[in-house]
Design a protein around this motif. Structure first.
Motif, mmCIF file in Angstrom:
data_model
loop_
_atom_site.group_PDB
_atom_site.id
_atom_site.type_symbol
_atom_site.label_atom_id
_atom_site.label_comp_id
_atom_site.label_asym_id
_atom_site.label_seq_id
_atom_site.Cartn_x
_atom_site.Cartn_y
_atom_site.Cartn_z
ATOM 1 N N ALA A 1 27.103 17.503 26.824
ATOM 2 C CA ALA A 1 28.099 16.564 26.857
ATOM 3 C C ALA A 1 28.904 16.750 25.328
ATOM 4 C CB ALA A 1 27.981 15.293 27.013
ATOM 5 N N PHE A 2 29.928 17.343 25.351
ATOM 6 C CA PHE A 2 30.767 17.687 24.044
ATOM 7 C C PHE A 2 32.265 17.149 24.264
ATOM 8 C CE2 PHE A 2 33.866 20.299 22.054
ATOM 9 C CZ PHE A 2 33.418 20.649 20.497
ATOM 10 N N THR A 3 32.572 16.549 23.167
ATOM 11 C CA THR A 3 34.021 15.953 22.992
ATOM 12 C C THR A 3 34.334 16.704 21.356
ATOM 13 O OG1 THR A 3 33.548 14.024 23.994
ATOM 14 C CG2 THR A 3 35.291 13.933 22.417
ATOM 15 N N GLY A 4 35.344 17.231 21.680
ATOM 16 C CA GLY A 4 35.742 18.085 20.301
ATOM 17 C C GLY A 4 36.978 19.049 20.579
ATOM 18 N N SER A 5 37.237 20.027 19.848
ATOM 19 C CA SER A 5 38.293 20.689 19.936
ATOM 20 C C SER A 5 38.181 21.743 21.004
ATOM 21 C CB SER A 5 38.505 21.556 18.610
ATOM 22 O OG SER A 5 37.419 22.298 18.334
ATOM 23 N N GLY B 1 40.762 18.936 23.674
ATOM 24 C CA GLY B 1 42.197 18.647 22.987
ATOM 25 C C GLY B 1 43.087 18.299 23.784
ATOM 26 N N GLY B 2 44.471 18.156 23.346
ATOM 27 C CA GLY B 2 45.420 17.719 24.316
ATOM 28 C C GLY B 2 46.965 18.018 23.468
ATOM 29 N N LYS B 3 47.863 17.881 24.452
ATOM 30 C CA LYS B 3 49.313 18.144 24.094
ATOM 31 C C LYS B 3 50.053 17.284 25.021
ATOM 32 C CE LYS B 3 51.833 19.485 20.818
ATOM 33 N NZ LYS B 3 51.635 19.168 19.425
ATOM 34 N N ALA C 1 34.583 25.647 24.035
ATOM 35 C CA ALA C 1 34.574 26.958 24.747
ATOM 36 C C ALA C 1 33.402 27.727 24.054
ATOM 37 C CB ALA C 1 35.694 27.780 24.527
ATOM 38 N N GLN C 2 33.121 27.679 23.160
ATOM 39 C CA GLN C 2 31.844 28.107 22.348
ATOM 40 C C GLN C 2 30.395 27.385 22.981
ATOM 41 O OE1 GLN C 2 31.657 28.395 18.044
ATOM 42 N NE2 GLN C 2 33.886 28.829 18.158
ATOM 43 N N VAL C 3 30.641 26.348 22.988
ATOM 44 C CA VAL C 3 29.547 25.177 23.618
ATOM 45 C C VAL C 3 29.421 25.794 24.977
ATOM 46 C CG1 VAL C 3 28.800 22.795 24.292
ATOM 47 C CG2 VAL C 3 29.966 23.558 22.051
ATOM 48 N N VAL D 1 48.262 19.037 17.057
ATOM 49 C CA VAL D 1 48.343 18.893 15.678
ATOM 50 C C VAL D 1 47.148 18.037 15.060
ATOM 51 C CG1 VAL D 1 49.873 17.919 13.893
ATOM 52 C CG2 VAL D 1 50.881 19.355 15.625
ATOM 53 N N PHE D 2 46.823 16.957 16.002
ATOM 54 C CA PHE D 2 45.973 16.037 15.328
ATOM 55 C C PHE D 2 46.292 15.256 14.154
ATOM 56 C CE2 PHE D 2 41.303 14.397 15.697
ATOM 57 C CZ PHE D 2 41.442 14.057 17.201
ATOM 58 N N GLY D 3 47.614 14.940 14.157
ATOM 59 C CA GLY D 3 47.928 14.192 13.233
ATOM 60 C C GLY D 3 49.491 13.584 13.554
ATOM 61 N N GLY E 1 24.975 21.687 16.382
ATOM 62 C CA GLY E 1 25.742 21.762 17.325
ATOM 63 C C GLY E 1 25.372 23.080 18.183
ATOM 64 N N LYS E 2 25.412 24.214 17.286
ATOM 65 C CA LYS E 2 25.035 25.395 18.096
ATOM 66 C C LYS E 2 23.706 25.535 18.538
ATOM 67 C CE LYS E 2 27.761 28.924 15.419
ATOM 68 N NZ LYS E 2 27.807 30.115 14.642
ATOM 69 N N ALA E 3 22.749 24.824 17.794
ATOM 70 C CA ALA E 3 21.331 24.887 18.330
ATOM 71 C C ALA E 3 20.910 23.906 19.629
ATOM 72 C CB ALA E 3 20.206 24.357 17.133
HETATM 73 P P1 NAD Z 1 35.288 19.958 16.248
HETATM 74 O O1 NAD Z 1 35.305 20.770 17.909
HETATM 75 O O2 NAD Z 1 35.650 20.627 15.298
HETATM 76 O O3 NAD Z 1 33.760 19.434 16.236
HETATM 77 C C1 NAD Z 1 33.371 18.537 17.354
HETATM 78 C C2 NAD Z 1 31.876 18.562 17.281
HETATM 79 O O4 NAD Z 1 31.200 19.805 17.178
HETATM 80 C C3 NAD Z 1 31.420 18.305 15.698
HETATM 81 O O5 NAD Z 1 30.291 17.373 15.899
HETATM 82 C C4 NAD Z 1 31.161 19.610 15.172
HETATM 83 O O6 NAD Z 1 30.197 19.469 14.237
HETATM 84 C C5 NAD Z 1 30.407 20.282 16.251
HETATM 85 N N1 NAD Z 1 30.599 21.620 16.505
HETATM 86 C C6 NAD Z 1 31.434 22.335 15.455
HETATM 87 N N2 NAD Z 1 31.080 23.870 15.750
HETATM 88 C C7 NAD Z 1 30.296 23.868 16.632
HETATM 89 C C8 NAD Z 1 29.449 25.058 17.482
HETATM 90 N N3 NAD Z 1 29.943 26.307 17.188
HETATM 91 N N4 NAD Z 1 28.890 24.566 18.347
HETATM 92 C C9 NAD Z 1 28.518 23.293 18.761
HETATM 93 N N5 NAD Z 1 28.960 22.286 18.188
HETATM 94 C C10 NAD Z 1 29.971 22.507 17.132
HETATM 95 O O7 NAD Z 1 36.417 18.916 16.782
HETATM 96 P P2 NAD Z 1 36.815 17.733 15.668
HETATM 97 O O8 NAD Z 1 37.592 18.459 14.559
HETATM 98 O O9 NAD Z 1 35.504 16.812 15.045
HETATM 99 O O10 NAD Z 1 37.687 16.655 16.620
HETATM 100 C C11 NAD Z 1 38.629 16.798 16.801
HETATM 101 C C12 NAD Z 1 38.851 17.340 18.288
HETATM 102 O O11 NAD Z 1 38.219 16.767 19.260
HETATM 103 C C13 NAD Z 1 40.420 17.495 18.754
HETATM 104 O O12 NAD Z 1 40.519 18.719 19.438
HETATM 105 C C14 NAD Z 1 40.620 16.275 19.720
HETATM 106 O O13 NAD Z 1 41.525 16.488 20.636
HETATM 107 C C15 NAD Z 1 39.046 16.471 20.279
HETATM 108 N N6 NAD Z 1 38.936 15.104 20.988
HETATM 109 C C16 NAD Z 1 38.802 15.011 22.367
HETATM 110 C C17 NAD Z 1 38.624 13.882 23.076
HETATM 111 C C18 NAD Z 1 38.626 13.698 24.545
HETATM 112 O O14 NAD Z 1 38.011 12.786 25.092
HETATM 113 N N7 NAD Z 1 39.108 14.674 25.279
HETATM 114 C C19 NAD Z 1 38.360 12.521 22.361
HETATM 115 C C20 NAD Z 1 38.400 12.791 20.789
HETATM 116 C C21 NAD Z 1 38.621 14.093 20.325
#
Ligand code: NAD
Length: 493
Positions: free
Chosen positions: A229-233, A256-258, A238-240, A387-389, A216-218
């Motif tokens: 295009a990133f979905t995650g925490s 994420g959300g609350k 922010a790092q991306v 919380v994500f739970g 992901g970092k690379a």
């Molecule tokens: P995460 O942020 O830990 O990881 C997401 C992706 O990023 C993974 O593929 C991970 O390998 C990669 N990653 C990790 N560190 C990275 C870095 N430094 N640089 C680039 N990529 C990196 O999230 P998670 O635990 O896999 O998923 C849960 C989170 O995703 C929750 O916060 C949830 O709310 C969020 N989410 C958001 C949506 C939305 O549409 N808004 C949908 C689903 C999940």
């Protein structure tokens, strides 16, 4: 399952299946059994370089020469193939994530709609002609593909969230390097096989799996990636964004959300109860749009909490593959520990456990009881952080103004719901909520045609709907001089 029987997923680069350049592999764990069920190639920056180069070549090759009509044909075929294999893919997703098979069947069954909907836009990416005030010029715009897209996705709905990016990106004419979550590598690699079968040229869709942040970092920092295009925490998002900014690369962030339910005293409490359950216990609360805060009018607080706790205590936990299971395990061990630490923290800060509040240790794996916390103060950690739970925080209110102030007292802003029979109040409150989605008397409904995204810490940009294709295009303006005359070189325009 012995090691030799386990699926071994490889990287997909330029249409080839390859091991990681480092030769390393890692295990993907079935969260229900708590043991490895498959292994995946453990890619790193060298593999990312190869995949980005392949995606760049594909842009210049056969794919880049296709018209929108040609791209749409391939996308419709892909939708058909996903529909054909939805049951098999759902089983794979359940093994990787521990999510309910019945939910994943529904989810995988819906993915073709994303390709059908966006195939309908692939041949309608029109520019404009601009009349302007310079009669000696014809000016028009073109919507061109952004280029190579890096898609980085989480584990909670692996293939669906990847396809929310892939379908509009293909419609726009882009190519992609996908990085599935470390914890759910399988379905993206399976998707690549369906894309081959549909006839997409090599390099249009590449997959680099890997454990840990290296891939992901690379990708986020890669100078030859045109859009991330990133979905995650939110923390990783922010790092991306920071890494992409070094190359002035555009980002689309779904974070994420609350999210809050606002239940007013005139609401249908049975419907609200169902909506609250769907929002926070379906998918074991592991959705970005989890309705993790229940803001409820004090006049109906006790009646609604009683309904919810009764239903929460009766939720059937167990094997995600069993037809009668309603809630599966938390997907990963770190996430399981995180949810338990939120429960400890909530008790220490003075919240009351009205239901659940502990692991369901007798089931093995990573099970947490559906939990309802009452007496929650808006400042408590469990009310502020994602919380994500399966944990619901209940807070009472007396007035509409107070309800709105509580709802908006968060830096997140992904989704929320208003429960009321008063049509005036429903719309009024929905307009005042700072969230990307508001449901009125419903929860957790999405579609390929409806924009989805967040305010604040919940993200940047919109997925789904017509806006989503525009995220993957750049607009070019073209000026055509019509007279053939010359001009003063030292004035503009
Ligand atoms: P995460 O942020 O830990 O990881 C997401 C992706 O990023 C993974 O593929 C991970 O390998 C990669 N990653 C990790 N560190 C990275 C870095 N430094 N640089 C680039 N990529 C990196 O999230 P998670 O635990 O896999 O998923 C849960 C989170 O995703 C929750 O916060 C949830 O709310 C969020 N989410 C958001 C949506 C939305 O549409 N808004 C949908 C689903 C999940």
């Amino acid at each position: 399952m012995t090691t030799t029987e386990r699926p071994r997923y490889q990287l997909v680069i330029d249409g080839q299946r390859t091991e990681a350049a480092s030769g390393q592999r890692y295990d993907s764990v079935d969260p229900y059994l708590g043991s490895a069920w498959a292994s995946a190639a453990d890619g790193d920056a060298a593999d990312v370089d190869a995949a980005v180069a392949a995606a760049r070549r594909a842009l210049a090759g056969e794919w880049g020469k296709l018209t929108g009509f040609g791209r749409a044909r391939l996308m419709r075929k892909l939708g058909d193939l996903i529909a054909r294999d939805a049951g098999r893919l759902a089983e794979i997703e359940t093994r990787d994530t521990g999510k309910l098979l019945r939910e994943m069947r529904g989810q995988l069954g819906s993915i073709p709609e994303w390709f059908y909907y966006f195939s309908g836009l692939a041949d309608k990416l029109e520019g404009t002609t601009i009349p302007g005030d310079k009669p000696n010029f014809l000016v028009y715009t073109r919507r061109e593909p952004a280029g190579v897209v890096a898609a980085i996705v989480p584990w909670n709905s692996p293939l669906l969230l990847l396809c929310w990016k892939l379908a509009p990106a293909l419609a726009a004419g882009c190519t992609m390097v996908a990085k599935p979550s470390d914890y759910s590598p399988a379905s993206a690699v399976e998707l690549a096989a369906l894309m081959d079968e549909a006839g997409f040229p090599p390099g249009v869709f590449n997959v680099v799996t890997g454990f840990g942040p290296a891939v992901g970092k690379a990708l986020a920092a890669h100078p030859d990636v045109d859009k991330v295009a990133f979905t995650g925490s939110t923390a990783v998002g922010a790092q991306v964004a920071a890494a992409a900014a070094q190359n002035i690369t555009g980002v689309l962030l779904e974070l994420g959300g609350k999210s809050a339910h606002l239940v007013f005293d005139d609401a249908d409490l049975d419907a609200a109860c169902n909506g609250v359950l769907a929002g926070v216990f379906a998918a074991t609360g592991q959705t970005c749009m989890a309705g993790s805060r229940l803001l409820v009018s004090r006049t109906v607080h006790d009646a609604l909490v009683e309904k919810i706790t009764e239903r929460a205590r009766g939720i059937k936990l167990g094997d995600p593959k069993a037809a009668d299971t309603e809630m599966g395990p938390v997907a990963t061990e770190p996430q399981y520990r995180k949810v338990l630490s939120f429960l400890d923290g909530a008790s220490a800060e003075g919240a009351t456990v009205a239901a659940g509040g502990a692991p369901a240790a007798d089931l093995g794996g990573f099970f947490v009881q559906p939990t309802v916390l009452t007496g929650v103060k808006p400042t408590m950690t469990v009310a502020c952080e994602e919380v994500f739970g399966p944990v619901l925080s209940v807070i009472g209110f007396d007035t509409e103004e107070e309800a709105l102030a509580l709802a908006n007292d968060t830096r997140y802003g992904l989704a929320g719901a208003v429960w009321t029979k008063d049509i005036h109040r429903g719309h009024r409150v929905a307009h005042a909520m700072r969230t990307g989605t508001v449901w009125i008397n419903a929860y957790r409904v999405v579609g390929p045609d409806v924009p989805f995204g967040g305010y604040g810490l919940s993200g940047l940009g919109r997925e789904n709907g017509i806006e989503a294709v525009h995220e993957y295009t750049v607009t070019k303006a073209i000026w055509v001089e019509l007279t053939g005359g010359t001009r003063d070189p030292f004035t503009i325009g």
